[in-house]
Design a protein around this motif. Structure first.
Motif, PDB file in Angstrom:
ATOM      1  N   VAL A  31       0.892  -1.164   0.000  1.00 20.91           N
ATOM      2  CA  VAL A  31       0.000   0.000   0.000  1.00 20.91           C
ATOM      3  C   VAL A  31       0.929   1.213   0.000  1.00 20.91           C
ATOM      4  O   VAL A  31       1.764   1.354   0.901  1.00 20.91           O
ATOM      5  N   PRO A  32       0.823   2.097  -1.005  1.00 20.34           N
ATOM      6  CA  PRO A  32       1.829   3.153  -1.157  1.00 20.34           C
ATOM      7  C   PRO A  32       1.900   4.175  -0.013  1.00 20.34           C
ATOM      8  O   PRO A  32       2.917   4.830   0.149  1.00 20.34           O
ATOM      9  N   ASN A  33       0.829   4.335   0.734  1.00 18.19           N
ATOM     10  CA  ASN A  33       0.922   5.192   1.923  1.00 18.19           C
ATOM     11  C   ASN A  33      -0.135   4.745   2.932  1.00 18.19           C
ATOM     12  O   ASN A  33      -0.846   3.773   2.695  1.00 18.19           O
ATOM     13  N   ARG A  34      -0.228   5.453   4.052  1.00 22.35           N
ATOM     14  CA  ARG A  34      -1.031   4.967   5.175  1.00 22.35           C
ATOM     15  C   ARG A  34      -2.448   5.548   5.222  1.00 22.35           C
ATOM     16  O   ARG A  34      -3.122   5.438   6.248  1.00 22.35           O
ATOM     17  N   LEU A  35      -2.866   6.188   4.137  1.00 21.06           N
ATOM     18  CA  LEU A  35      -4.189   6.806   4.144  1.00 21.06           C
ATOM     19  C   LEU A  35      -5.126   6.031   3.225  1.00 21.06           C
ATOM     20  O   LEU A  35      -4.807   5.779   2.060  1.00 21.06           O
ATOM     21  N   ALA A  36      -6.269   5.634   3.791  1.00 19.45           N
ATOM     22  CA  ALA A  36      -7.247   4.868   3.008  1.00 19.45           C
ATOM     23  C   ALA A  36      -8.544   5.639   2.905  1.00 19.45           C
ATOM     24  O   ALA A  36      -8.989   6.254   3.882  1.00 19.45           O
ATOM     25  N   LYS A  37      -9.141   5.589   1.733  1.00 23.44           N
ATOM     26  CA  LYS A  37     -10.525   6.049   1.621  1.00 23.44           C
ATOM     27  C   LYS A  37     -11.393   4.905   2.115  1.00 23.44           C
ATOM     28  O   LYS A  37     -11.395   3.824   1.538  1.00 23.44           O
TER      29      LYS A  37
ATOM     30  N   TRP B 130     -10.751  10.328  -6.680  1.00 19.93           N
ATOM     31  CA  TRP B 130     -10.047   9.806  -5.506  1.00 19.93           C
ATOM     32  C   TRP B 130      -8.673   9.245  -5.882  1.00 19.93           C
ATOM     33  O   TRP B 130      -7.725   9.358  -5.120  1.00 19.93           O
ATOM     34  N   ALA B 131      -8.582   8.628  -7.061  1.00 22.20           N
ATOM     35  CA  ALA B 131      -7.300   8.071  -7.501  1.00 22.20           C
ATOM     36  C   ALA B 131      -6.269   9.190  -7.623  1.00 22.20           C
ATOM     37  O   ALA B 131      -5.098   9.019  -7.269  1.00 22.20           O
ATOM     38  N   GLU B 132      -6.737  10.352  -8.109  1.00 21.08           N
ATOM     39  CA  GLU B 132      -5.822  11.502  -8.228  1.00 21.08           C
ATOM     40  C   GLU B 132      -5.545  12.125  -6.862  1.00 21.08           C
ATOM     41  O   GLU B 132      -4.585  12.866  -6.695  1.00 21.08           O
ATOM     42  N   GLY B 133      -6.419  11.834  -5.895  1.00 21.47           N
ATOM     43  CA  GLY B 133      -6.328  12.494  -4.589  1.00 21.47           C
ATOM     44  C   GLY B 133      -5.212  12.009  -3.688  1.00 21.47           C
ATOM     45  O   GLY B 133      -4.885  12.656  -2.706  1.00 21.47           O
TER      46      GLY B 133
ATOM     47  N   TRP C  80     -14.473   0.526 -13.607  1.00 19.73           N
ATOM     48  CA  TRP C  80     -14.429   1.054 -12.238  1.00 19.73           C
ATOM     49  C   TRP C  80     -13.057   0.767 -11.612  1.00 19.73           C
ATOM     50  O   TRP C  80     -12.405   1.675 -11.047  1.00 19.73           O
ATOM     51  N   ALA C  81     -12.600  -0.479 -11.741  1.00 21.66           N
ATOM     52  CA  ALA C  81     -11.300  -0.851 -11.152  1.00 21.66           C
ATOM     53  C   ALA C  81     -10.163  -0.052 -11.803  1.00 21.66           C
ATOM     54  O   ALA C  81      -9.253   0.420 -11.112  1.00 21.66           O
ATOM     55  N   ARG C  82     -10.248   0.111 -13.115  1.00 24.39           N
ATOM     56  CA  ARG C  82      -9.191   0.875 -13.820  1.00 24.39           C
ATOM     57  C   ARG C  82      -9.112   2.296 -13.281  1.00 24.39           C
ATOM     58  O   ARG C  82      -8.034   2.822 -13.020  1.00 24.39           O
ATOM     59  N   ALA C  83     -10.273   2.913 -13.092  1.00 26.07           N
ATOM     60  CA  ALA C  83     -10.301   4.293 -12.579  1.00 26.07           C
ATOM     61  C   ALA C  83      -9.708   4.349 -11.173  1.00 26.07           C
ATOM     62  O   ALA C  83      -8.890   5.219 -10.856  1.00 26.07           O
ATOM     63  N   ALA C  84     -10.081   3.397 -10.338  1.00 26.47           N
ATOM     64  CA  ALA C  84      -9.606   3.414  -8.946  1.00 26.47           C
ATOM     65  C   ALA C  84      -8.096   3.181  -8.871  1.00 26.47           C
ATOM     66  O   ALA C  84      -7.423   3.685  -7.978  1.00 26.47           O
ATOM     67  N   ARG C  85      -7.564   2.442  -9.835  1.00 25.75           N
ATOM     68  CA  ARG C  85      -6.121   2.127  -9.799  1.00 25.75           C
ATOM     69  C   ARG C  85      -5.276   3.138 -10.565  1.00 25.75           C
ATOM     70  O   ARG C  85      -4.031   3.033 -10.560  1.00 25.75           O
ATOM     71  N   ALA C  86      -5.919   4.120 -11.170  1.00 23.01           N
ATOM     72  CA  ALA C  86      -5.201   5.023 -12.089  1.00 23.01           C
ATOM     73  C   ALA C  86      -4.059   5.786 -11.418  1.00 23.01           C
ATOM     74  O   ALA C  86      -3.093   6.182 -12.077  1.00 23.01           O
ATOM     75  N   GLY C  87      -4.125   5.997 -10.107  1.00 21.76           N
ATOM     76  CA  GLY C  87      -3.073   6.754  -9.430  1.00 21.76           C
ATOM     77  C   GLY C  87      -2.075   5.859  -8.691  1.00 21.76           C
ATOM     78  O   GLY C  87      -1.249   6.366  -7.925  1.00 21.76           O
TER      79      GLY C  87
ATOM     80  N   ILE D 115      -2.869   1.801   9.192  1.00 19.74           N
ATOM     81  CA  ILE D 115      -3.529   2.586   8.146  1.00 19.74           C
ATOM     82  C   ILE D 115      -4.672   3.372   8.781  1.00 19.74           C
ATOM     83  O   ILE D 115      -5.380   2.875   9.651  1.00 19.74           O
ATOM     84  N   VAL D 116      -4.824   4.604   8.322  1.00 24.21           N
ATOM     85  CA  VAL D 116      -5.876   5.477   8.827  1.00 24.21           C
ATOM     86  C   VAL D 116      -6.978   5.541   7.773  1.00 24.21           C
ATOM     87  O   VAL D 116      -6.712   5.869   6.620  1.00 24.21           O
ATOM     88  N   GLY D 117      -8.195   5.214   8.184  1.00 22.92           N
ATOM     89  CA  GLY D 117      -9.318   5.250   7.250  1.00 22.92           C
ATOM     90  C   GLY D 117     -10.070   6.566   7.361  1.00 22.92           C
ATOM     91  O   GLY D 117     -10.313   7.058   8.458  1.00 22.92           O
ATOM     92  N   ILE D 118     -10.441   7.106   6.221  1.00 25.45           N
ATOM     93  CA  ILE D 118     -11.150   8.389   6.189  1.00 25.45           C
ATOM     94  C   ILE D 118     -12.318   8.249   5.217  1.00 25.45           C
ATOM     95  O   ILE D 118     -12.122   7.821   4.078  1.00 25.45           O
ATOM     96  N   ALA D 119     -13.515   8.596   5.666  1.00 23.08           N
ATOM     97  CA  ALA D 119     -14.674   8.552   4.773  1.00 23.08           C
ATOM     98  C   ALA D 119     -15.161   9.975   4.503  1.00 23.08           C
ATOM     99  O   ALA D 119     -14.818  10.581   3.476  1.00 23.08           O
ATOM    100  N   THR D 120     -15.926  10.539   5.439  1.00 27.37           N
ATOM    101  CA  THR D 120     -16.575  11.831   5.208  1.00 27.37           C
ATOM    102  C   THR D 120     -15.611  12.909   4.710  1.00 27.37           C
ATOM    103  O   THR D 120     -15.927  13.651   3.769  1.00 27.37           O
ATOM    104  N   ALA D 121     -14.442  13.013   5.324  1.00 22.52           N
ATOM    105  CA  ALA D 121     -13.514  14.096   4.947  1.00 22.52           C
ATOM    106  C   ALA D 121     -13.002  13.925   3.516  1.00 22.52           C
ATOM    107  O   ALA D 121     -12.659  14.904   2.855  1.00 22.52           O
ATOM    108  N   LEU D 122     -12.999  12.674   3.025  1.00 21.81           N
ATOM    109  CA  LEU D 122     -12.569  12.465   1.639  1.00 21.81           C
ATOM    110  C   LEU D 122     -13.716  12.670   0.650  1.00 21.81           C
ATOM    111  O   LEU D 122     -13.489  12.732  -0.556  1.00 21.81           O
ATOM    112  N   ALA D 123     -14.928  12.773   1.186  1.00 18.34           N
ATOM    113  CA  ALA D 123     -16.040  13.210   0.335  1.00 18.34           C
ATOM    114  C   ALA D 123     -15.951  14.732   0.201  1.00 18.34           C
ATOM    115  O   ALA D 123     -16.084  15.288  -0.888  1.00 18.34           O
ATOM    116  N   ALA D 124     -15.689  15.392   1.332  1.00 23.06           N
ATOM    117  CA  ALA D 124     -15.579  16.858   1.299  1.00 23.06           C
ATOM    118  C   ALA D 124     -14.392  17.282   0.435  1.00 23.06           C
ATOM    119  O   ALA D 124     -14.515  18.160  -0.429  1.00 23.06           O
ATOM    120  N   VAL D 125     -13.242  16.670   0.678  1.00 23.93           N
ATOM    121  CA  VAL D 125     -11.999  17.056  -0.010  1.00 23.93           C
ATOM    122  C   VAL D 125     -11.344  15.791  -0.574  1.00 23.93           C
ATOM    123  O   VAL D 125     -10.563  15.133   0.118  1.00 23.93           O
TER     124      VAL D 125
END
Ligand SMILES: Cc1cc2nc3c(=O)[nH]c(=O)nc-3n(C[C@H](O)[C@H](O)[C@H](O)COP(=O)(O)O)c2cc1C
Length: 410
Positions: free
Chosen positions: A14-20, A45-48, A85-92, A317-327
């Protein structure tokens, strides 16, 4: 620390510790399939910059949906929409895991599908209880079918190009119902003692593992507790984690609560207080003593310092839901030293069940705006958003019922 890669037990990185964390997008197109809107959302989100993107819950049975806009993936579902869908999610370069789920008794009465549960115990939502279906206790054959369905959906997710699945055993859905002594009143091999209540989860994990490649990741989302008197307790969670240690599980996400006690939104039915931010971190810290696999915790995290504190507290790993909808590009912003405000508007009404619905509706509206290409969040009125959400739900329910009647007569 947040941007250090993590190697999972199966060797995947996993490239970093932040998960949507999973958020049901309610963006299914006709046939409960993913379409261009969800592809656009995941590209955002992939770009995020999050290292792991976990999809909103995908149903293993089209006859049992958490809501009428939910996606379902079964053995015979066409895979092309899921490939996009998978291609888009993996794009980043992130890991892209599909959350797979069965709602059990947490289904609306007006959906017209199946309401299966360990026992014929309906949800207690006070004056809103009638909105939910009366469940029927599952027979042995139903249990075998559910296990097979989880495996088939995981296999299909792998074929579609996702890099893992997360088995949803939290938030009062079917696997969580089996774990709960309140919902599971069985006295056969699937109920009673904790090992029996946990048997369905373990068998699902094993069946999924057996059906996918070793490099494909298998995670579990588990409640650290249900926060209901007499429910699944923190001690139970500790024991279930010890049982999962013996399986090939790559990540366990700790959350909490159910429709009856929405601790994942920071509110509990048993009066226990959760931390104001990183709700389940105390539990995760404690459970990290037992777990041999990496842990993730989700709930209330929207600031970089809190995310860093969670890692220091022993989660991987830190999971984030609502804040990743906002930003949606919060990880990139943090990495660049920024701290954008990532809160959604507060809803402060008396009826707490309506507050939960309104908060979910606000996030969903934001997800739909992102899927349509929106930029910064607009200020939505909670009441108006709730009305819009209900109207949209009614329209999608009509569509779902008409479709279900043609493809899966009950
Ligand atoms: C609109 C919405 C939809 C959600 N859908 C799911 C879901 O499909 N599966 C799941 O495990 N959790 C779901 N959750 C819960 C989140 O994954 C998370 O556990 C919870 O929102 C707390 O994290 P947060 O404070 O970062 O939002 C959802 C939350 C929201 C707001």
């Amino acid at each position: 620390m947040l941007f250090t890669p993590l190697t999972l037990p199966n060797g995947a990185i996993v490239p970093n510790r932040l998960a949507k964390a999973a958020m049901e997008e309610t963006l299914a197109d006709a046939g409960q399939l993913p379409g261009p809107r969800i592809v656009r959302l995941y590209r955002r989100w992939a770009e995020g910059g999050a290292g792991l993107l976990i999809t909103g819950n995908v149903m293993v049975d089209r006859r049992a949906l958490t809501g009428p806009g939910t996606i379902a993936l079964e053995a015979d579902t066409p895979l092309d929409p899921f490939k996009a869908w998978a291609r888009a999610a993996r794009a980043g370069g992130a890991q892209a895991w599909m959350q797979i789920s069965h709602p059990g008794r947490q289904v609306m009465a007006n959906m017209g599908g199946l309401a299966w549960a360990p026992s014929a115990v309906a949800l207690d939502m006070g004056k809103h209880s009638k909105m939910f279906a009366q469940p029927r206790a599952m027979r042995e054959a139903d249990i075998a079918e559910v296990i097979e369905r989880f495996a088939a959906t995981a296999h299909a997710a792998e074929q579609a190009g996702f890099t893992g699945v997360q088995i949803h055993a939290a938030h009062g859905y079917l696997l969580s119902q089996f774990l709960s002594p309140l919902a599971n009143r069985r006295d056969d091999a699937w109920g009673g003692s904790l090992p029996r209540r946990a048997r369905l989860l373990l068998e699902v994990v094993r069946a999924v593992r057996a059906r996918v490649a070793p490099t494909f990741c298998v995670g579990v989302k588990l409640n650290s507790a249900d926060f209901q008197r007499g429910g699944f307790s923190e001690n139970d969670a500790r024991e279930v984690l010890a049982m999962l240690n013996g399986e090939q599980v790559d990540l366990v996400e700790l959350s909490g609560g159910s429709y009856e006690s929405p601790a994942m939104q920071g509110r509990t039915a048993d009066g226990r207080t959760l931390a104001r931010e990183a709700y389940f971190l105390e539990f995760a810290r404690d459970l990290a003593q037992v777990a041999t696999m990496p842990l993730m915790t989700t709930g209330g995290i929207a600031r970089r310092a809190i995310a860093e504190g969670a890692l220091q507290g022993g989660v991987a790993i830190v999971g984030i839901a609502t804040a990743l909808a906002a930003v949606p590009d919060l990880p990139r912003a943090w990495q660049a030293g920024g701290e954008p405000a990532a809160a959604m508007p507060a809803v402060d009404w008396k009826d707490k069940a309506l507050v939960s619905l309104a908060r979910m509706a606000l996030v969903r509206r934001r997800l739909h705006a992102l899927a349509a290409g929106a930029g910064a969040p607009a200020r939505y009125s909670p009441a108006f958003t709730l009305v819009l959400d209900q109207l949209r739900g009614a329209r999608l329910t009509r569509r779902y019922r008409a479709w279900l009647g043609t493809v899966a007569p009950l």
